[in-house]
Enzyme design. Structure first.
Site, PDB file in Angstrom:
ATOM      1  N   LYS A  78      17.055 -86.800 -15.843  1.00  0.00           N
ATOM      2  CA  LYS A  78      16.671 -85.475 -15.366  1.00  0.00           C
ATOM      3  C   LYS A  78      16.910 -85.412 -13.869  1.00  0.00           C
ATOM      4  O   LYS A  78      16.768 -86.422 -13.162  1.00  0.00           O
ATOM      5  CB  LYS A  78      15.185 -85.240 -15.641  1.00  0.00           C
ATOM      6  CG  LYS A  78      14.816 -83.779 -15.779  1.00  0.00           C
ATOM      7  CD  LYS A  78      15.089 -83.265 -17.179  1.00  0.00           C
ATOM      8  CE  LYS A  78      14.628 -81.846 -17.372  1.00  0.00           C
ATOM      9  NZ  LYS A  78      14.763 -81.391 -18.745  1.00  0.00           N
ATOM     10  N   GLY A 174       4.657 -66.911 -24.584  1.00  0.00           N
ATOM     11  CA  GLY A 174       5.849 -66.990 -23.726  1.00  0.00           C
ATOM     12  C   GLY A 174       7.063 -66.395 -24.410  1.00  0.00           C
ATOM     13  O   GLY A 174       7.563 -66.929 -25.392  1.00  0.00           O
ATOM     14  N   GLY A 176      10.186 -65.862 -23.046  1.00  0.00           N
ATOM     15  CA  GLY A 176      11.318 -66.051 -22.149  1.00  0.00           C
ATOM     16  C   GLY A 176      12.613 -66.230 -22.934  1.00  0.00           C
ATOM     17  O   GLY A 176      12.776 -65.678 -24.030  1.00  0.00           O
ATOM     18  N   VAL A 178      13.789 -68.677 -24.671  1.00  0.00           N
ATOM     19  CA  VAL A 178      13.638 -69.230 -26.017  1.00  0.00           C
ATOM     20  C   VAL A 178      12.665 -68.381 -26.842  1.00  0.00           C
ATOM     21  O   VAL A 178      12.952 -68.008 -27.981  1.00  0.00           O
ATOM     22  CB  VAL A 178      13.134 -70.693 -25.960  1.00  0.00           C
ATOM     23  CG1 VAL A 178      12.977 -71.253 -27.359  1.00  0.00           C
ATOM     24  CG2 VAL A 178      14.088 -71.563 -25.153  1.00  0.00           C
ATOM     25  N   TYR A 180      11.651 -65.281 -26.764  1.00  0.00           N
ATOM     26  CA  TYR A 180      12.051 -63.960 -27.272  1.00  0.00           C
ATOM     27  C   TYR A 180      13.063 -64.093 -28.407  1.00  0.00           C
ATOM     28  O   TYR A 180      12.974 -63.390 -29.421  1.00  0.00           O
ATOM     29  CB  TYR A 180      12.604 -63.062 -26.156  1.00  0.00           C
ATOM     30  CG  TYR A 180      12.531 -61.612 -26.575  1.00  0.00           C
ATOM     31  CD1 TYR A 180      11.394 -60.865 -26.309  1.00  0.00           C
ATOM     32  CD2 TYR A 180      13.566 -61.023 -27.308  1.00  0.00           C
ATOM     33  CE1 TYR A 180      11.284 -59.552 -26.746  1.00  0.00           C
ATOM     34  CE2 TYR A 180      13.465 -59.709 -27.744  1.00  0.00           C
ATOM     35  CZ  TYR A 180      12.322 -58.982 -27.462  1.00  0.00           C
ATOM     36  OH  TYR A 180      12.206 -57.685 -27.905  1.00  0.00           O
TER      37      TYR A 180
HETATM   38  P1  NAD Z   1      11.567 -69.104 -19.524  1.00  0.00           P
HETATM   39  O1  NAD Z   1      11.159 -69.383 -18.129  1.00  0.00           O
HETATM   40  O2  NAD Z   1      12.760 -68.272 -19.803  1.00  0.00           O
HETATM   41  O3  NAD Z   1      10.341 -68.424 -20.310  1.00  0.00           O
HETATM   42  C1  NAD Z   1       9.019 -68.850 -20.241  1.00  0.00           C
HETATM   43  C2  NAD Z   1       8.158 -67.620 -20.450  1.00  0.00           C
HETATM   44  O4  NAD Z   1       6.813 -68.042 -20.635  1.00  0.00           O
HETATM   45  C3  NAD Z   1       8.189 -66.664 -19.250  1.00  0.00           C
HETATM   46  O5  NAD Z   1       8.507 -65.359 -19.700  1.00  0.00           O
HETATM   47  C4  NAD Z   1       6.758 -66.767 -18.685  1.00  0.00           C
HETATM   48  O6  NAD Z   1       6.303 -65.550 -18.133  1.00  0.00           O
HETATM   49  C5  NAD Z   1       5.977 -67.141 -19.933  1.00  0.00           C
HETATM   50  N1  NAD Z   1       4.705 -67.825 -19.674  1.00  0.00           N
HETATM   51  C6  NAD Z   1       4.480 -68.877 -18.853  1.00  0.00           C
HETATM   52  N2  NAD Z   1       3.189 -69.225 -18.906  1.00  0.00           N
HETATM   53  C7  NAD Z   1       2.588 -68.393 -19.785  1.00  0.00           C
HETATM   54  C8  NAD Z   1       1.255 -68.236 -20.255  1.00  0.00           C
HETATM   55  N3  NAD Z   1       0.253 -69.020 -19.836  1.00  0.00           N
HETATM   56  N4  NAD Z   1       0.997 -67.257 -21.157  1.00  0.00           N
HETATM   57  C9  NAD Z   1       1.991 -66.462 -21.586  1.00  0.00           C
HETATM   58  N5  NAD Z   1       3.266 -66.556 -21.163  1.00  0.00           N
HETATM   59  C10 NAD Z   1       3.552 -67.487 -20.271  1.00  0.00           C
HETATM   60  O7  NAD Z   1      11.694 -70.537 -20.221  1.00  0.00           O
HETATM   61  P2  NAD Z   1      12.490 -70.900 -21.548  1.00  0.00           P
HETATM   62  O8  NAD Z   1      13.861 -71.349 -21.191  1.00  0.00           O
HETATM   63  O9  NAD Z   1      12.298 -69.817 -22.556  1.00  0.00           O
HETATM   64  O10 NAD Z   1      11.690 -72.207 -22.000  1.00  0.00           O
HETATM   65  C11 NAD Z   1      10.389 -72.087 -22.556  1.00  0.00           C
HETATM   66  C12 NAD Z   1       9.808 -73.483 -22.778  1.00  0.00           C
HETATM   67  O11 NAD Z   1      10.655 -74.210 -23.650  1.00  0.00           O
HETATM   68  C13 NAD Z   1       9.698 -74.334 -21.500  1.00  0.00           C
HETATM   69  O12 NAD Z   1       8.568 -75.171 -21.610  1.00  0.00           O
HETATM   70  C14 NAD Z   1      10.962 -75.173 -21.536  1.00  0.00           C
HETATM   71  O13 NAD Z   1      10.784 -76.378 -20.817  1.00  0.00           O
HETATM   72  C15 NAD Z   1      11.083 -75.419 -23.017  1.00  0.00           C
HETATM   73  N6  NAD Z   1      12.454 -75.712 -23.453  1.00  0.00           N
HETATM   74  C16 NAD Z   1      13.443 -74.828 -23.204  1.00  0.00           C
HETATM   75  C17 NAD Z   1      14.740 -75.115 -23.628  1.00  0.00           C
HETATM   76  C18 NAD Z   1      15.867 -74.143 -23.397  1.00  0.00           C
HETATM   77  O14 NAD Z   1      16.936 -74.321 -24.018  1.00  0.00           O
HETATM   78  N7  NAD Z   1      15.687 -73.108 -22.579  1.00  0.00           N
HETATM   79  C19 NAD Z   1      15.005 -76.311 -24.315  1.00  0.00           C
HETATM   80  C20 NAD Z   1      13.950 -77.182 -24.586  1.00  0.00           C
HETATM   81  C21 NAD Z   1      12.672 -76.874 -24.138  1.00  0.00           C
END
Ligand code: NAD
Length: 339
Positions: A78, A174, A176, A178, A180
């Site tokens: 990382k 959340g 975001g 993933v 949505y």
């Molecule tokens: P993102 O930043 O696009 O979305 C996260 C969303 O969660 C945001 O809209 C934020 O406002 C919301 N959020 C944060 N804290 C919150 C709370 N307490 N209550 C309600 N909503 C809250 O991130 P992402 O890319 O969608 O990733 C989401 C999670 O999945 C993260 O933990 C990330 O590490 C993990 N992840 C993502 C991927 C990927 O491909 N993007 C892969 C593996 C793991």
């Protein structure tokens, strides 16, 4: 520092700084037994340098476990770039980071993560080929969501006796990248959605487009539902919050959902099935790893099926051993990495 590395069984820690661009970067390489270390690059503000190093080390370890159980020939690593208060030229900063990656001769391959974008990866790619998720390769998030959807079906089968999700109630924390995309797939499968996000606009969209029921963030964990899908930040399942849960299973995308492995034991005692986060959320990693090697979409889709197979194996073993799936997953990953 060496004691921390030893405790995390970290192979190497690389640091660089470049006063011209403002780059201060850390690359943590956890384990390269299966192949070069692959893991995202975070670009975030940190309270101090120690926290940034700790974050890189902890996340690198998670990537080794994730790749091992996803059946990938990749190690875990990382990168963390400490976000400066002000940056004159973001592109130049990521180009400098690309030059740093190149010095490692392919032992570490980077990808998008919190705070970085495919456009940043394009800047890195000007100086090294050891970079994935560029604009031409695309965002891994939809693939992560696909894997989580398949994992939710495997979880429903193990806990509720059927992988038909129609009529089930799933609470997503959340919405975001993933969360949505997952909500869209669950909606298409006939799931009743409860949703929360700190961004009211994301919630409004889910209400309007997917008929989701909005729930205040503080109340979501305690919502009565079949499956809770944490897709926001990590660490949300702790000794206190776990007592509030009113679900049959927890299966979501967020990394490091458990504040500690003991929390998984509490979930087990409460009869709540837990999908180990690094197993269910491996879809994005599978996509970037295989895409980087030039695999076809057919091969990538076939490999993605391993997520639900692996979860089913873990659940079966957890049931037989009366142990938490989190402990079973850790033991399986450690057998691959160290035995
Ligand atoms: P993102 O930043 O696009 O979305 C996260 C969303 O969660 C945001 O809209 C934020 O406002 C919301 N959020 C944060 N804290 C919150 C709370 N307490 N209550 C309600 N909503 C809250 O991130 P992402 O890319 O969608 O990733 C989401 C999670 O999945 C993260 O933990 C990330 O590490 C993990 N992840 C993502 C991927 C990927 O491909 N993007 C892969 C593996 C793991």
């Amino acid at each position: 520092m060496f004691a921390m590395m030893e405790a995390a069984r970290l192979e190497a820690l690389h640091l660089t700084q470049d006063p011209v661009t403002g780059l201060k970067a850390i690359i943590a390489i956890h384990n390269t037994r299966l192949g070069p270390a692959l893991g995202g690059c975070r670009y975030l503000v940190y309270p101090d340098e120690q926290s940034a190093i700790r974050d890189a080390m902890r996340l690198a370890q998670g990537m080794s476990y994730k790749a091992a159980l996803a059946g990938l020939a990749q190690g875990g690593g990382k990168a963390v770039i400490i976000r400066p208060a002000h940056v004159d030229n973001r592109g130049a900063l990521f180009e400098a980071f690309g030059r740093f990656i190149e010095t490692l001769n392919g032992r570490y391959i980077t990808a998008v993560d919190s705070g970085t974008s495919s456009a940043d990866m394009d800047c890195i790619a000007q100086h090294t080929q050891h970079v994935t998720s560029t604009t031409s390769e695309g965002d891994p998030s939809p693939h992560t969501a696909m894997g989580v959807f398949a994992g939710i079906r495997a979880t429903a089968l193990a806990r509720l006796g059927s992988d038909d999700l129609e009529g089930l109630r799933v609470a997503i924390q959340g919405l975001g990248h993933v969360g949505y995309a997952l909500a869209e797939q669950l909606h298409a499968a006939g799931v009743e959605l409860l949703v929360s996000d700190l961004d009211a606009g994301r919630v409004r969209l889910a209400v309007e487009q997917l008929g989701a029921q909005p729930v205040p963030s503080a109340a979501l964990l305690g919502s009565r539902c079949d499956i809770l899908a944490p897709c926001g930040l990590g660490g949300i399942l702790n000794a206190e919050s776990v007592g509030q849960l009113r679900c049959s299973a927890v299966a979501g995308a967020a990394n490091n959902q458990l504040a500690s492995t003991e929390v998984a034991d509490t979930l087990q005692r409460r009869g709540i099935l837990y999908a180990p986060d690094y197993v269910i959320n491996a879809g994005g990693l599978i996509y970037v790893a295989l895409r980087h090697k030039g695999a076809s979409q057919v091969a990538i889709t076939a490999h993605m099926a391993k997520i639900s197979q692996r979860l089913a194996e873990i659940y079966a073993q957890a049931e037989a051993d009366h142990r938490s799936p989190a402990r079973i997953a850790d033991a399986l990953a450690e057998a691959v990495l160290y035995d």
